[in-house]
Design an enzyme around this catalytic site. Structure first.
Site, short mmCIF file in Angstrom:
data_model
loop_
_atom_site.label_atom_id
_atom_site.label_comp_id
_atom_site.label_asym_id
_atom_site.label_seq_id
_atom_site.Cartn_x
_atom_site.Cartn_y
_atom_site.Cartn_z
N HIS A 87 35.56 70.99 39.56
CA HIS A 87 35.80 71.62 40.87
C HIS A 87 37.26 71.91 41.13
O HIS A 87 37.60 72.63 42.07
CB HIS A 87 35.27 70.71 41.99
CG HIS A 87 33.80 70.46 41.90
ND1 HIS A 87 32.86 71.42 42.22
CD2 HIS A 87 33.09 69.37 41.51
CE1 HIS A 87 31.64 70.92 42.04
NE2 HIS A 87 31.75 69.69 41.59
N HIS A 227 20.78 66.61 41.27
CA HIS A 227 20.73 66.51 42.74
C HIS A 227 19.27 66.56 43.15
O HIS A 227 18.88 67.37 43.98
CB HIS A 227 21.55 67.63 43.40
CG HIS A 227 23.03 67.33 43.43
ND1 HIS A 227 23.58 66.50 44.37
CD2 HIS A 227 24.03 67.72 42.63
CE1 HIS A 227 24.89 66.41 44.16
NE2 HIS A 227 25.19 67.13 43.10
N ASN A 251 23.71 59.94 38.95
CA ASN A 251 24.29 60.25 40.25
C ASN A 251 23.50 61.37 40.93
O ASN A 251 23.19 62.38 40.30
CB ASN A 251 25.78 60.65 40.11
CG ASN A 251 26.62 59.51 39.58
OD1 ASN A 251 27.22 59.59 38.53
ND2 ASN A 251 26.61 58.40 40.32
N ASP A 280 33.66 57.61 34.27
CA ASP A 280 34.90 57.04 34.83
C ASP A 280 34.77 55.55 35.11
O ASP A 280 35.73 54.90 35.53
CB ASP A 280 35.34 57.80 36.10
CG ASP A 280 34.31 57.75 37.22
OD1 ASP A 280 33.22 57.19 37.01
OD2 ASP A 280 34.59 58.29 38.31
N ILE A 282 33.24 54.38 37.52
CA ILE A 282 33.03 54.26 38.98
C ILE A 282 31.68 54.85 39.35
O ILE A 282 30.87 54.23 40.03
CB ILE A 282 34.17 54.97 39.75
CG1 ILE A 282 35.50 54.27 39.52
CG2 ILE A 282 33.84 55.05 41.25
CD1 ILE A 282 36.71 55.00 40.07
N ASP A 306 33.54 66.28 36.65
CA ASP A 306 33.24 66.52 38.07
C ASP A 306 34.53 66.38 38.89
O ASP A 306 34.50 66.00 40.07
CB ASP A 306 32.16 65.53 38.58
CG ASP A 306 31.44 66.03 39.83
OD1 ASP A 306 31.76 67.13 40.32
OD2 ASP A 306 30.56 65.31 40.32
N LEU A 338 30.17 59.12 47.29
CA LEU A 338 31.09 59.57 46.25
C LEU A 338 31.15 61.09 46.26
O LEU A 338 30.12 61.77 46.36
CB LEU A 338 30.63 59.09 44.87
CG LEU A 338 30.93 57.62 44.53
CD1 LEU A 338 30.29 57.25 43.20
CD2 LEU A 338 32.44 57.37 44.48
ZN ZN Z 1 30.15 68.40 41.09
#
Ligand code: ZN
Length: 411
Positions: A87, A227, A251, A280, A282, A306, A338
């Site tokens: 991004h 998602h 995620n 990462d 995290i 990301d 996050l």
């Molecule tokens: Zn993303």
């Protein structure tokens, strides 16, 4: 005067290149090379006009005489890292940045070994998204190797992360901008991007998704499920319709349950699809990174960052498209969720070697060949082979980036 003008127009690049000790045809040598499917000892890489023409080992034959040689000593050459989910970085937010800011991001990425990336959208008002896609298409068309004034990572295609995402698993994508998928809306996005949509993340369970998945796959877009709150059967239907990848595994996905495995059951068990992960430590714990690597294997695991605009910047408040994100101690959050990362790809590669038993070459493969393979670009990217773009990264044995070469030129 005409001569002088000719010289400045035609010979400047020669001068720049010479000043970097690199000319149009060149040879690079090092101690090891990861193609990354195999390792070559004492490699010689012959580059002409921005492309690799030949790779061999000094044990096979001598370095061609009369061609300038750049010797990286005991370092390792690997393909340039390829980030299919990015991004922003260096203060640049790809949903907002004017074209003039992209070189700053491109240069920052090369410092972390990245030579190619997919600018990735977030859910935003559709009209604003169309405008962003037009601008990103301009960036992709302007970034052809010969147009680059400086050495920088290149945008190679667009990743649409949204607007066809699940409300339940939207993460920080604003709910008011999520849209039910239809082929006409997908086509409008495609047209705005002038066909440069290379990847789309979509939740397969929302009405209309399977039809859009089939249409996108028909246009050679890498369809990635994510998602999503999908059940196992729907995720399988998505793959049958043409989906072939999964976005930031674990995620923004329905969690794995051993009796109701849901989308993760499909992502982790289907050996025909690739999947990516934010390594990462995290977003996913180191132990679960290892579980992911073991289930997808060396052929199908893909690393992404990301990363958002705050990457490479001090803690503070940053933008991720329409979202305000607070960054503290390497963690990006918006309203407690996050929101992207400040991970760089070289760190993701090193993390994989720390979190698992994978070698540096295995980890490099997950940042180079595997993403290029997931999006169908291995003829030109993610690989050190004759005919590929001369985009490569010079690493030490710990995976630190010493130098990055784009189209045969050094950054
Ligand atoms: Zn993303």
């Amino acid at each position: 005067m005409a001569d002088r003008q000719w010289l400045s127009e035609n010979c400047r690049s020669d001068y720049d290149i010479v000043s970097r000790r690199i000319i149009m045809k060149n040879v690079f040598t090092a101690h090891r090379l990861f193609t990354p499917l195999e390792e070559i000892a004492e490699p010689v890489v012959v580059v002409a006009d921005g492309r690799i023409v030949e790779i061999f080992s000094r044990a096979q034959k001598d370095v061609p005489s009369g061609t300038p040689v750049v010797d990286f000593g005991d370092a390792i050459l690997s393909p340039g890292f390829f980030d299919i989910h990015l991004h922003g970085g260096a203060g640049v937010d790809l949903m907002r940045a004017p074209l003039s800011e992209l070189p700053r991001l491109g240069h920052f990425l090369t410092q972390h070994g990245v030579t190619g990336y997919f600018p990735t959208t977030v859910a935003a008002p559709l009209d604003a998204t169309y405008a962003v896609l037009e601008r990103l298409a301009d960036a992709i068309e302007a970034a052809a190797p010969r147009n680059a004034e400086s050495v920088q990572a290149r945008p190679l295609g667009i990743h649409l992360e949204g607007p066809f995402l699940s409300h339940k698993r939207r993460g920080v994508h604003p709910p008011e901008y999520l849209v039910e998928p239809t082929v006409p809306i997908f086509d409008r996005l495609w047209q705005a991007a002038r066909g440069h949509v290379s990847m789309i993340t979509i939740a397969p369970e929302i009405p209309g998704a399977i039809e859009v998945i089939a249409e996108a796959a028909k246009r050679d877009v890498c369809v990635s499920i994510g998602h999503s709150d999908s059940q196992l059967a729907t995720a399988r239907d998505a793959v049958a319709a043409g989906a072939r990848h999964a976005t930031h595994t674990f995620n923004a996905m329905r969690p794995l349950d051993h009796r109701e495995p849901g989308i993760l059951g499909e992502v982790l068990s289907d050996d025909t699809i690739t999947a990516d992960l934010i390594a990462d430590g995290i977003h996913v714990s180191p132990e679960v990174v290892k579980v992911f690597l073991h289930s997808k294997g060396r052929e199908r695991a893909v690393l992404i960052t990301d990363a958002m605009s705050a990457t490479g910047m001090p803690d503070g408040r940053y933008q991720l498209g329409p979202i305000d994100v607070d960054v503290k101690d390497g963690k990006c959050t918006a309203n407690g969720s996050l929101a992207g990362s400040v991970l760089t790809m070289d760190r993701a590669v090193r993390n994989v070697t720390r979190f698992s038993d994978w070698s540096l070459r295995d980890a490099v493969r997950a940042a180079t060949f595997n993403p290029a393979s997931a999006v169908g670009l291995t003829k030109t990217h993610g690989v050190m082979a004759a005919g590929a773009s001369a985009d490569f990264t010079v690493l030490n044995s710990s995976g630190d980036v010493l130098k990055t070469i784009v189209a045969g030129r050094g950054a």
